[in-house]
Design a protein around this motif. Structure first.
Motif, PDB file in Angstrom:
ATOM      1  N   ARG A  38       0.839  -1.204   0.000  1.00  0.00           N
ATOM      2  CA  ARG A  38       0.000   0.000   0.000  1.00  0.00           C
ATOM      3  C   ARG A  38       0.872   1.251   0.000  1.00  0.00           C
ATOM      4  O   ARG A  38       0.657   2.184  -0.770  1.00  0.00           O
ATOM      5  N   LYS A  39       1.910   1.253   0.838  1.00  0.00           N
ATOM      6  CA  LYS A  39       2.817   2.392   0.904  1.00  0.00           C
ATOM      7  C   LYS A  39       3.575   2.574  -0.408  1.00  0.00           C
ATOM      8  O   LYS A  39       3.800   3.705  -0.853  1.00  0.00           O
ATOM      9  N   ALA A  40       3.966   1.463  -1.038  1.00  0.00           N
ATOM     10  CA  ALA A  40       4.666   1.538  -2.321  1.00  0.00           C
ATOM     11  C   ALA A  40       3.753   2.134  -3.389  1.00  0.00           C
ATOM     12  O   ALA A  40       4.190   2.968  -4.186  1.00  0.00           O
ATOM     13  N   CYS A  41       2.485   1.733  -3.411  1.00  0.00           N
ATOM     14  CA  CYS A  41       1.527   2.296  -4.372  1.00  0.00           C
ATOM     15  C   CYS A  41       1.416   3.808  -4.187  1.00  0.00           C
ATOM     16  O   CYS A  41       1.476   4.571  -5.157  1.00  0.00           O
ATOM     17  N   ALA A  42       1.272   4.241  -2.943  1.00  0.00           N
ATOM     18  CA  ALA A  42       1.150   5.669  -2.649  1.00  0.00           C
ATOM     19  C   ALA A  42       2.422   6.413  -3.057  1.00  0.00           C
ATOM     20  O   ALA A  42       2.372   7.516  -3.617  1.00  0.00           O
ATOM     21  N   TRP A  43       3.577   5.811  -2.793  1.00  0.00           N
ATOM     22  CA  TRP A  43       4.849   6.444  -3.139  1.00  0.00           C
ATOM     23  C   TRP A  43       5.006   6.581  -4.652  1.00  0.00           C
ATOM     24  O   TRP A  43       5.388   7.627  -5.150  1.00  0.00           O
ATOM     25  N   PHE A  44       4.703   5.508  -5.384  1.00  0.00           N
ATOM     26  CA  PHE A  44       4.792   5.565  -6.848  1.00  0.00           C
ATOM     27  C   PHE A  44       3.823   6.608  -7.418  1.00  0.00           C
ATOM     28  O   PHE A  44       4.154   7.307  -8.374  1.00  0.00           O
TER      29      PHE A  44
END
Length: 106
Positions: free
Chosen positions: A12-18
């Protein structure tokens, strides 16, 4: 179960970061986003490469949808990845799909 919950939260954090990176770079190009962010993403997120790529593609898809709606004059806001409704994880010996995060994971 705890390991899966941590992985979902990291995803989830990776999606938000990307998504944030795509907006900062003002791009919907997978190649450009990958070229500009992938090495840093590998350092930031403890995900296998396939799952990290899935996060990038999910973020790009959400960003493209947002831009398309905005361009067509529809009311829209930048997507948020507060929770993940679906994730497909590829591991060395197969794949797993989870329809929603375990209870208590948001």
């Amino acid at each position: 179960m705890e390991k899966m919950a941590r992985m979902l939260e990291t995803y989830r954090k990776a999606c938000a970061w990307f998504l944030e990176q795509a907006e900062t770079l003002n791009t919907t190009s997978r190649a450009k986003l990958n070229r500009e962010t992938y090495r840093r993403a590998c350092e930031l997120f403890d995900l296998n490469r396939a799952t990290l790529q899935c996060a990038m593609l999910k973020a790009l898809s959400a960003y493209r949808s947002y831009l398309s709606r905005t361009k067509n004059g529809k009311k829209s806001s930048l997507p948020k990845f507060d929770s993940i409704q679906y994730i497909s994880c590829r591991q060395a010996h197969g794949s797993l799909s989870f329809p929603s995060p375990p209870a208590g994971v948001r």
